[in-house]
Design an enzyme around this catalytic site. Sequence first.
Site, PDB file in Angstrom:
ATOM      1  N   PRO A   2       0.820  -1.218   0.000  1.00 43.86           N
ATOM      2  CA  PRO A   2       0.000   0.000   0.000  1.00 43.86           C
ATOM      3  C   PRO A   2       0.852   1.265   0.000  1.00 43.86           C
ATOM      4  O   PRO A   2       1.665   1.468   0.879  1.00 43.86           O
ATOM      5  CB  PRO A   2      -0.798  -0.111   1.302  1.00 43.86           C
ATOM      6  N   GLU A   3       0.671   2.069  -1.026  1.00 40.26           N
ATOM      7  CA  GLU A   3       1.299   3.395  -1.051  1.00 40.26           C
ATOM      8  C   GLU A   3       0.174   4.389  -1.295  1.00 40.26           C
ATOM      9  O   GLU A   3      -1.000   4.025  -1.264  1.00 40.26           O
ATOM     10  CB  GLU A   3       2.393   3.432  -2.125  1.00 40.26           C
ATOM     11  N   LYS A  51      -0.750   8.299   3.114  1.00 34.91           N
ATOM     12  CA  LYS A  51      -1.075   6.889   3.218  1.00 34.91           C
ATOM     13  C   LYS A  51      -2.134   6.611   4.295  1.00 34.91           C
ATOM     14  O   LYS A  51      -2.347   5.467   4.665  1.00 34.91           O
ATOM     15  CB  LYS A  51       0.207   6.085   3.478  1.00 34.91           C
ATOM     16  N   CYS A 230      17.393  -4.903 -16.977  1.00 29.67           N
ATOM     17  CA  CYS A 230      16.803  -3.569 -17.098  1.00 29.67           C
ATOM     18  C   CYS A 230      16.070  -3.479 -18.437  1.00 29.67           C
ATOM     19  O   CYS A 230      16.583  -3.899 -19.475  1.00 29.67           O
ATOM     20  CB  CYS A 230      17.908  -2.512 -17.022  1.00 29.67           C
ATOM     21  N   CYS A 233      18.326  -1.034 -20.715  1.00 33.01           N
ATOM     22  CA  CYS A 233      19.706  -1.265 -21.141  1.00 33.01           C
ATOM     23  C   CYS A 233      20.162  -2.724 -20.994  1.00 33.01           C
ATOM     24  O   CYS A 233      21.303  -3.041 -21.312  1.00 33.01           O
ATOM     25  CB  CYS A 233      20.649  -0.355 -20.362  1.00 33.01           C
ATOM     26  N   CYS A 260      19.222   0.045 -11.367  1.00 32.60           N
ATOM     27  CA  CYS A 260      19.975  -0.385 -12.540  1.00 32.60           C
ATOM     28  C   CYS A 260      21.332   0.321 -12.471  1.00 32.60           C
ATOM     29  O   CYS A 260      21.404   1.545 -12.559  1.00 32.60           O
ATOM     30  CB  CYS A 260      19.280   0.002 -13.837  1.00 32.60           C
ATOM     31  N   CYS A 263      21.888   2.571 -15.757  1.00 30.89           N
ATOM     32  CA  CYS A 263      21.006   3.745 -15.935  1.00 30.89           C
ATOM     33  C   CYS A 263      21.119   4.729 -14.770  1.00 30.89           C
ATOM     34  O   CYS A 263      20.815   5.910 -14.926  1.00 30.89           O
ATOM     35  CB  CYS A 263      19.561   3.306 -16.085  1.00 30.89           C
TER      36      CYS A 263
END
Length: 268
Positions: A2-3, A51, A230, A233, A260, A263
Amino acid sequence: MPEGDTVYHQASALRAVLAGKFLESTQFRVPQYATADLSGELVEEVLSRGKHLLIRAGETTIQSHLKMEGIWHVYPRNGARWKRPGHTARCVLNTAEHQAVGFSLGELHLMPRTSEDSFFADLGPDLLGPDWDQDEARRRLQAQPERSLGVALLDQRNLAGIGNVFRSEICFLSRLRPETPVGEVADLDSVLEMSYRLLQVNKNRSRRATTGSASTAISLWTYGRAGKLCLRCQTPIIRYYLGEEQLRQAAIEDRSVYVCPYCQPARV
Ligand SMILES: [Zn+2]
């Protein structure tokens, strides 16, 4: 997990069946409120704040926080079977037609509506709130320039709504390592704009996605993808802990970040 988007979504579902309805009976299955009774009260509003989920009934606000496992379900009043074990129910709200049940809620408080402002006094600007204030969020983040971005984004006192999934995704899309000190982030505004966009675009989706479409098989860039390639990439995604004290105290969250290494280049 949950966000802010999940809570917004749950508030919408509850609003649809509770707002404008009278509560016929209520149960609060926590010792502190075992004798509380809001039957007869009119539900005026259901909303999210970061939240937190708020149900305003009469002069009372029912505040809940899902933490790791919490979820609200809506059932018809005709005796439908609950889809979660009854002993995990913490709050039951019955109207003439529906039953709203909060299972495994990490937090449940009843308070006078007039106490809301003091209860949420420390909460930063809400990415999904009507009063989102990017300048204020930036100011709060910049007040602790030595803190790592990944820790600062989770701190609901800076800005409200981001959890562990979004912070990894925001850092990836911003091409920043989560351990980058806030004071070294060249363009904090674009990080905040990214955060706002990701939560807004997900607030009405049942499946969270940051890669563009919830219908694609892989809906997140990095979160939960350690060892996988990724999408940009083809470098394997790595996972590690930020390990700052502030974060260790946030025991409710899965604390790892997903990155990543190509990146999001490490600082030299
Ligand atoms: Zn990459």
